[in-house]
Design an enzyme around this catalytic site. Structure first.
Site, PDB file in Angstrom:
ATOM      1  N   ASP A  36      -0.427  -5.841   9.135  1.00 26.38           N
ATOM      2  CA  ASP A  36      -1.484  -4.874   8.851  1.00 26.38           C
ATOM      3  C   ASP A  36      -2.697  -5.682   8.405  1.00 26.38           C
ATOM      4  OD1 ASP A  36      -3.116  -2.829   8.072  1.00 26.38           O
ATOM      5  OD2 ASP A  36      -1.782  -2.030   6.524  1.00 26.38           O
TER       6      ASP A  36
ATOM      7  N   TRP B 106       0.866  -1.183   0.000  1.00 23.88           N
ATOM      8  CA  TRP B 106       0.000   0.000   0.000  1.00 23.88           C
ATOM      9  C   TRP B 106       0.907   1.239   0.000  1.00 23.88           C
ATOM     10  CZ3 TRP B 106      -2.058   2.781   4.777  1.00 23.88           C
ATOM     11  CH2 TRP B 106      -3.076   3.679   4.427  1.00 23.88           C
TER      12      TRP B 106
ATOM     13  N   ALA C 121      -6.418  -5.109   7.469  1.00 24.19           N
ATOM     14  CA  ALA C 121      -7.411  -4.060   7.210  1.00 24.19           C
ATOM     15  C   ALA C 121      -8.667  -4.597   6.536  1.00 24.19           C
ATOM     16  CB  ALA C 121      -6.786  -2.968   6.330  1.00 24.19           C
TER      17      ALA C 121
ATOM     18  N   LYS D 115     -13.227  -1.033   6.817  1.00 19.14           N
ATOM     19  CA  LYS D 115     -13.870  -1.778   5.734  1.00 19.14           C
ATOM     20  C   LYS D 115     -14.865  -2.784   6.273  1.00 19.14           C
ATOM     21  CE  LYS D 115     -10.512   0.298   3.772  1.00 19.14           C
ATOM     22  NZ  LYS D 115      -9.377   0.659   3.289  1.00 19.14           N
TER      23      LYS D 115
HETATM   24  C1  LMR Z   1      -6.973   1.953  -0.395  1.00 17.49           C
HETATM   25  O1  LMR Z   1      -5.904   1.349  -0.456  1.00 17.49           O
HETATM   26  O2  LMR Z   1      -7.562   2.369  -1.392  1.00 17.49           O
HETATM   27  C2  LMR Z   1      -7.599   2.190   0.942  1.00 17.49           C
HETATM   28  O3  LMR Z   1      -6.832   1.634   1.951  1.00 17.49           O
HETATM   29  C3  LMR Z   1      -7.963   3.595   1.185  1.00 17.49           C
HETATM   30  C4  LMR Z   1      -6.782   4.486   1.360  1.00 17.49           C
HETATM   31  O4  LMR Z   1      -6.797   5.233   2.345  1.00 17.49           O
HETATM   32  O5  LMR Z   1      -5.857   4.452   0.549  1.00 17.49           O
END
Ligand code: LMR
Length: 394
Positions: free
Chosen positions: A208, A127, A210, A243
């Site tokens: 992590d 991410w 999520a 989520k």
């Molecule tokens: C994403 O990866 O789209 C989500 O986790 C929202 C974000 O805050 O980036």
């Protein structure tokens, strides 16, 4: 002085959202930011959350501060949800945070306080905000191989090879389930092998998680976190409720520090509270309170779990439809991985120029690395997307 500020690189996920909103086309399709959408394109408040909110409106008699680590009842229900009985509860310190991002941020700061020289190993890709926050905090991060662009699965050999570069005290950031951005995940035997490398090297996992409940089910998605927590001397876990409870804007998350040394718990707990105090003082409470109410009430909990299961199965169905449609149009199985991936995202593996053509020519918005949010689709747009992918040469 303020004139000295330099522009910061835009977050590519949020920047794409802005482009989408500015696009006047009415048939545009948003597969960008990771927000669940139903077949009507809405992100509803979950039934159990709405009921808890009504109850809370009646019950809540004060908005006074709670405590620096949040309500201990919230920590309890979340520790139970993520870890179940994998570890002795007395070994877990925990603090509520503003969302899962807040938990990651506090986790990285916790690492820095404990070991300023620690490097954080991150999957390639991960991410983007993980590496952005690590850069901001001046923490060295090292990518480990993760995604195999050929198979669109995990390059597990590469991953193990790269983790051999770990030194004692380094941290490895792992996605507990539903890897973001790829959708490709380790199986449990692979997780065990990762644990073996971590233990052999003296490295500390930070998980992590999520998207618990978005992949294979609430329990199944927590299996890796439970295995890791039960098998290593110390670990950190950053959990998000954004989520799986659909409470994105309430900013509800929990950072857990697990140590098999029971005497460490007090210091870990105090440090988590200290870090909250430095960064924002008291964590947001509204979302945490709703989650606590939902998880403590058997009826609300059952209703929440069944709605979450509908969401999960809906996304799995969309994956299968898309893979099937692409198989039909391309006459090949090369998109079969879409049905194997889990969670909200899949990395399609198409080059950036094709992703750009999807946006410009077809009004289909996915992140430049070809990550798409499966939940942004519905039965109709699956057909449109499949045709467009083939049209741009995918
Ligand atoms: C994403 O990866 O789209 C989500 O986790 C929202 C974000 O805050 O980036």
């Amino acid at each position: 002085m303020l004139g000295n500020l330099k522009p910061q690189p835009p977050d590519k996920i949020l920047a794409l959202g802005k482009l989408f909103r500015e696009d006047p086309r009415t048939d545009k399709i948003d597969l960008g930011v990771g927000v669940y959408k139903n077949a009507e394109g809405l992100t509803p408040v979950m039934r159990a959350v709405k009921t808890a909110e009504k109850q809370l409106w009646e019950l809540e008699s004060t908005k006074s501060y709670v405590s620096l680590a949040g309500d201990p009842a919230f920590s309890d229900v979340m520790i139970d949800l993520v870890l179940s009985d994998a570890v002795d509860r007395s070994t877990v310190a925990a603090a509520a945070t503003p969302g899962g991002t807040g938990a990651c941020r506090q986790g990285f700061e916790f690492v820095k306080m404990a070991n300023p020289g620690a490097r954080v190993f991150v999957s390639n890709p991960t991410w983007p905000n993980h590496t952005s926050i690590l850069n901001y905090l001046g923490i060295e991060h090292v990518p480990y191989r993760y995604f195999d662009p050929e198979t669109r699965g995990v390059d597990f050999e590469g991953m193990l090879e790269d983790l051999k570069g770990l030194k004692a005290g380094d941290v490895v950031l792992l996605h507990g389930c539903c890897h973001n951005p790829t959708g490709a995940n380790l199986n449990l035997s692979q997780w065990q092998l990762v644990v073996d490398v971590l233990n052999a090297r003296g490295a500390i996992p930070m998980i992590d998680i999520a998207y618990q409940g978005f992949g294979d089910g609430l329990e199944e998605d927590a299996a890796a976190a439970r295995l890791v927590a039960a098998s290593v001397p110390e670990c950190l876990i950053a959990a998000s409720c954004s989520k799986n409870f659909g409470i994105y804007r309430e900013r509800t998350g929990l950072l857990m520090a697990v140590s098999s040394e029971p005497s460490s718990r007090g210091l870990n707990q105090d440090t988590l509270a200290f870090l909250n105090r430095q960064n924002f003082s008291f964590p947001p409470d509204h979302g945490a309170r709703l989650v606590t109410m939902v998880l403590q009430d058997p009826d609300l909990r059952a209703d929440w779990a069944s709605e979450l299961e509908e969401v999960r199965l809906g996304m799995l169905g969309l994956r299968e439809q898309l893979a099937g449609e692409l198989q039909r149009l391309s006459g090949s199985d090369r998109y079969g991985f879409l049905a194997q991936h889990r969670g909200m995202f899949s990395r399609l593996g198409t080059p950036p120029d094709m992703v750009e053509r999807l946006r410009v020519e077809h009004g289909i918005y996915m992140i430049g690395d070809s990550r798409m949010n499966i939940a942004g689709l519905n039965a109709r747009s699956v057909q449109v997307l499949a045709k467009a992918i083939i049209d741009v040469g995918g």
